[in-house]
Design an enzyme around this catalytic site. Structure first.
Site, PDB file in Angstrom:
ATOM      1  N   ALA A  48      -0.487  11.966   7.017  1.00  0.00           N
ATOM      2  CA  ALA A  48       0.157  12.384   5.766  1.00  0.00           C
ATOM      3  C   ALA A  48      -0.923  12.557   4.700  1.00  0.00           C
ATOM      4  O   ALA A  48      -1.944  11.882   4.724  1.00  0.00           O
ATOM      5  CB  ALA A  48       1.177  11.354   5.319  1.00  0.00           C
ATOM      6  N   GLY A  87       0.844  -1.199   0.000  1.00  0.00           N
ATOM      7  CA  GLY A  87       0.000   0.000   0.000  1.00  0.00           C
ATOM      8  C   GLY A  87       0.871   1.238   0.000  1.00  0.00           C
ATOM      9  O   GLY A  87       1.499   1.568   1.015  1.00  0.00           O
ATOM     10  N   GLU A 143     -13.045   3.827   4.656  1.00  0.00           N
ATOM     11  CA  GLU A 143     -12.896   2.766   5.661  1.00  0.00           C
ATOM     12  C   GLU A 143     -13.997   2.850   6.725  1.00  0.00           C
ATOM     13  O   GLU A 143     -13.802   2.366   7.842  1.00  0.00           O
ATOM     14  CB  GLU A 143     -11.527   2.894   6.323  1.00  0.00           C
ATOM     15  CG  GLU A 143     -10.373   2.714   5.358  1.00  0.00           C
ATOM     16  CD  GLU A 143      -9.010   2.729   6.036  1.00  0.00           C
ATOM     17  OE1 GLU A 143      -8.254   1.775   5.885  1.00  0.00           O
ATOM     18  OE2 GLU A 143      -8.711   3.723   6.719  1.00  0.00           O
ATOM     19  N   LYS A 159      -6.660   4.147  19.138  1.00  0.00           N
ATOM     20  CA  LYS A 159      -6.584   4.754  17.798  1.00  0.00           C
ATOM     21  C   LYS A 159      -7.966   4.734  17.147  1.00  0.00           C
ATOM     22  O   LYS A 159      -8.332   5.678  16.425  1.00  0.00           O
ATOM     23  CB  LYS A 159      -5.562   3.994  16.936  1.00  0.00           C
ATOM     24  CG  LYS A 159      -5.428   4.480  15.499  1.00  0.00           C
ATOM     25  CD  LYS A 159      -4.674   5.791  15.368  1.00  0.00           C
ATOM     26  CE  LYS A 159      -4.782   6.473  14.012  1.00  0.00           C
ATOM     27  NZ  LYS A 159      -4.005   5.937  12.936  1.00  0.00           N
ATOM     28  N   ASN A 193      -9.873   7.866  15.285  1.00  0.00           N
ATOM     29  CA  ASN A 193     -10.457   7.834  13.938  1.00  0.00           C
ATOM     30  C   ASN A 193     -11.982   8.003  13.973  1.00  0.00           C
ATOM     31  O   ASN A 193     -12.567   8.614  13.067  1.00  0.00           O
ATOM     32  CB  ASN A 193     -10.102   6.515  13.225  1.00  0.00           C
ATOM     33  CG  ASN A 193      -8.629   6.407  12.897  1.00  0.00           C
ATOM     34  OD1 ASN A 193      -7.977   5.428  13.247  1.00  0.00           O
ATOM     35  ND2 ASN A 193      -8.065   7.397  12.235  1.00  0.00           N
TER      36      ASN A 193
HETATM   37  O1  KPL Z   1      -5.241   8.155  11.305  1.00  0.00           O
HETATM   38  C1  KPL Z   1      -5.541   9.259  10.872  1.00  0.00           C
HETATM   39  C2  KPL Z   1      -6.265   9.287   9.588  1.00  0.00           C
HETATM   40  O2  KPL Z   1      -6.397  10.316   8.963  1.00  0.00           O
HETATM   41  O3  KPL Z   1      -6.726   8.184   9.177  1.00  0.00           O
HETATM   42  C3  KPL Z   1      -5.307  10.487  11.699  1.00  0.00           C
HETATM   43  C4  KPL Z   1      -4.395  10.168  12.887  1.00  0.00           C
HETATM   44  C5  KPL Z   1      -6.631  10.984  12.183  1.00  0.00           C
HETATM   45  C6  KPL Z   1      -4.553  11.578  10.967  1.00  0.00           C
HETATM   46  O4  KPL Z   1      -5.302  12.268  10.066  1.00  0.00           O
END
Ligand code: KPL
Length: 303
Positions: free
Chosen positions: A129, A7, A267, A185, A189
């Site tokens: 990113a 990926g 997702e 996490k 999200n």
């Molecule tokens: O995991 C992220 C995402 O965009 O999927 C974060 C940490 C929120 C960074 O944008």
């Protein structure tokens, strides 16, 4: 150490670029031809803190050309995990480690369907990113990375991996309960991704308006309650934790936001949708997560 990253989106390219810059042999694998062709011919353009750097690195669409790997990192979208795992079987040797740093729930299960559990490790990262164009990414958010074994032991291979990530400038800790970090996490999200996709905001803008800040809090509160009822310990105040993640990635457009910008599948099923499914099995109402899941899915269908 030969690392293959399945990926080459924004995050796969970021990790690949940082590890290559430190001197590791890294291969990016993706079937997006434009992305791979650009990286092969012109290198990876990495924008970081206002500076642009070109990193020469290996990239291919043909995973069978790479040979065997010491470490395979999955950075594909969650709905592509099973396909990526099948593709990655050719990379396997006796001691290959398969690490997922993807968002959401369900990746462990998808990988372990085809791989020996002893070879699989979990992780989460707080980095953000943005893909600016083919072969061009912007590092726009900083946060810790956690990795860990499925059986929660602190192993030498995990310590070695964390050290090589740290050497590459990716602050990483080995966790003795990586499943808690996966849920931590997930809360981040859950609070950020769908809201930024629906509003068109960068992550930080969610806190600039009381309306979106309140919605973020409701989404996280519901997800934290699901975690609590499942017996998952979440360190500290979950809403404060998500606020901190928003501040640390203020300038980033979330991955789901970027999916919406490119009219791509998201997702959502592995994030807010996963919270809804877990809540249903516990018999808890999660109306805010249900609402954003329905909205994101309806808009996705219109693409
Ligand atoms: O995991 C992220 C995402 O965009 O999927 C974060 C940490 C929120 C960074 O944008």
């Amino acid at each position: 150490m030969k690392t293959v990253i399945m990926g080459a989106g924004a995050m796969g390219s970021l990790f690949g670029g940082l590890l290559t810059r430190m001197g590791e042999e890294v291969w990016l694998v993706d079937n997006r031809k434009e992305q791979i062709d650009t990286i092969c011919s012109a290198g990876l353009s990495l924008e970081e803190k206002g500076k642009l750097q070109i990193i020469s690195m290996n990239a291919t669409s043909d995973v069978t050309s790479v040979g065997k790997a010491d470490l395979v990192i999955f950075f594909v979208k969650t709905y592509d995990t099973e396909r990526a795992v099948s593709d990655a079987l050719v990379l396997e040797k006796e001691d290959t480690i398969f690490l997922t740093l993807q968002n959401g729930l369900g990746n462990e299960e998808a990988i372990c369907k085809k791989m020996d559990r002893k070879k699989v490790m979990l992780g989460v990262t707080g980095h953000g990113a943005t893909l600016q164009g083919p072969g061009h990414i912007r590092h726009a958010g900083w946060g810790k990375t956690f990795i860990g074994e499925l059986n929660h032991q602190i192993t030498d291979r995990a310590i070695r991996m964390a050290q090589s990530f740290c050497d590459a400038g990716i602050e990483t800790e080995v966790s003795s309960n990586i499943h808690e970090h996966v849920w931590g996490k997930l809360l981040v999200n859950t609070g950020i991704n769908a809201l930024t996709a629906l509003t068109g905001f960068k992550n930080g803008q969610l806190l600039d308006y009381p309306e979106t800040a309140r919605l973020m809090e409701r989404l996280v509160f519901e997800a934290a309650e699901v975690a609590r009822r499942k017996g998952v310990h979440i360190e500290g105040d979950p809403i404060e934790r998500v606020r901190k993640a928003i501040e640390a990635t203020r300038e980033n457009r979330s991955s789901m936001g970027q999916d919406f910008d490119h009219r791509r599948k998201t997702e959502i099923d592995a994030i807010n949708g996963a919270v809804v499914r877990e809540a249903q099995s516990l018999g808890i109402p999660v109306p805010f997560n249900q609402a954003v899941t329905d909205l994101v899915k309806a808009i996705e269908k219109s693409f």
